[in-house]
Design a protein around this motif. Structure first.
Motif: not given
Length: 445
Positions: A387-396, A419-431
């Motif tokens: 999910l951290c990898i997906v978070a990096q894609l979402v950021i980009l 911090e940004t990657v972890i924050e986005v990862t937490l939002s992804i987990v819920k989905k």
């Protein structure tokens, strides 16, 4: 999409940001307090309350006793590195399967700093509450470190969260003194490339340290393979032919086979554990950087690859390939437009995410930020790396969608911001639906 039962869970309210003066103290070389600890497994002084690991050891022993009086707590009188305990983690306390979003009641451990909690152990003997408090403190406050990512506390937190095995320093030295392992030549082909562009890593960790650690791990994995082969030989009475089971060949032939092991698994089945695969050098690098000794790094690294992600170090690297497929699946759930754009460009996860999956994002600089991401992964599960990898894609996302050739962007992921990657990862987990999340949890096993 079916609704996940945990989809409506609330992310725990985190404490206000810690002042910069606490987040960026001077180099830990100026801190001498924890240098009095003899190993990663002796986390408290003899005149203080038993450490968190000692409490785990005590509970594991008491669970096997049929006594009604649990009021007396024996003091842990010897360093954990000399202990003969094996598995001290009570059942169901691991991070596997845990989503980092939960509601919980306050516990006494919440009032303690992470430093004091690790040093003094859980207040009132509340091991479960203390471990959960450690995870929340890692998530909300982070582990105090300097600008280079150095911390006198981090390796101890990692060993606790990974439930690091007991290891006597002499045991590590005995592996070193055995000389070159069967995988030595392959190790030497990789070690000089390990984070070669990272000046912080090169300044602190020598190639000789990487070689020693990987060579010791290779010997330990090799011995485990020999033990499995011997057990199988005893179970079958030695009646299985060498042709059908090369592992059961004579010792001399077994040694010759070991000397020709390759990461491609040419001499073993896809499910057969290998003693070295490409990428293990990069996974070992942050441990050597963060640890205060090679023994600590060895204990944490070996625990990680054998317990958390053994599928990553098997000959066929089946865990890695499952992880790549799940990156594609999760991206399609989280951002269908971005997923379709990348697929339309012929870019599946195996093209751009192989290194990130294999190394738990350790291949993406800067190293101090990788350490913070690893704090999060060890607290809530290494499987969340996908999910951290997906978070990096979402950021980009915007850069990728506006680029006619996203390959140039994803050939080497831009510098990571933890911090940004972890924050986005937490939002992804819920989905993520529960069935997909279950696949994520078990993909590396």
């Amino acid at each position: 999409m079916s609704t996940s039962p945990l989809k409506e869970s609330v992310i725990p309210k985190l404490p206000p940001p810690t002042p910069a003066s606490l987040l960026d103290p001077p180099s830990p070389r100026t801190h001498r307090a924890l240098r009095r600890l003899q190993s990663a497994h002796s986390l408290g002084q003899s005149n203080s309350q038993p450490s968190l690991i000692s409490q785990q050891h005590k509970q594991a022993i008491q669970a096997n006793q049929t006594t009604s009086d649990n009021s007396s707590i024996p003091q842990h009188s010897r360093g954990r590195s000399n202990s003969d305990a094996t598995n001290m983690m009570p059942p169901n306390l691991g991070a596997a399967g845990r989503r980092p979003i939960t509601s919980r009641r306050p516990v006494a451990a919440d009032a303690l700093s992470l430093d004091r909690l690790i040093r003094d152990g859980p207040p009132d003997g509340d091991l479960v509450g203390a471990l959960e408090s450690v995870r929340l403190k890692v998530l909300g406050q982070g582990i105090k470190s300097d600008t280079d990512g150095m911390s006198s506390l981090r390796i101890y937190v990692w060993l606790i969260l990974l439930n690091g095995p007991v290891l006597n320093t002499d045991d590590y030295l005995s592996l070193i003194h055995r000389g070159a392992s069967p995988a030595y030549s392959k190790i030497r082909n990789d070690t000089f490339r390990t984070l070669k562009k990272d000046p912080l890593f090169k300044r602190r960790v020598s190639e000789a340290s990487i070689i020693r650690l990987l060579n010791a791990v290779a010997w330990k994995l090799h011995d485990a393979k020999e033990e499995r082969a011997e057990n199988l030989r005893q179970l079958t009475g030695g009646n299985i032919s060498e042709a059908s089971s090369p592992e059961l060949s004579t010792p001399s032939r077994s040694r010759n086979r070991a000397l020709t092991l390759t990461t491609e698994g040419s001499d073993a089945g896809g499910s057969e554990p290998s003693i070295y695969v490409q990428g293990m050098n990069v996974i070992a690098a942050p441990f050597l950087y963060a640890a205060r000794s090679e023994t600590e790094a060895f204990a944490a690294f070996y625990r990680l690859i054998t317990n958390e992600c053994p599928g990553y170090v098997r000959s066929a690297m089946d865990g890695v390939h499952k992880g790549l497929a799940l990156v594609d699946k999760v991206l399609a759930i989280v951002d269908p437009k971005l997923s379709m754009y990348l697929i339309g460009k012929g870019m599946s996860a195996k093209i751009y995410a192989f290194a990130s999956v294999t190394t738990l994002c350790a291949c993406t600089p800067p190293l101090p930020q990788v350490l913070r991401v690893w704090d999060f992964l060890f607290a809530y599960g290494v499987h969340l790396n996908l999910l951290c990898i997906v978070a990096q894609l979402v950021i980009l996302r915007n850069s990728i969608l506006s680029s006619p050739s996203p390959t140039k962007i994803l050939r080497q992921f831009p510098p990571i911001t933890a911090e940004t990657v972890i924050e986005v990862t937490l939002s992804i987990v819920k989905k993520i639906p529960d069935d997909v999340f279950a696949e994520i949890v078990t993909h590396a096993k």
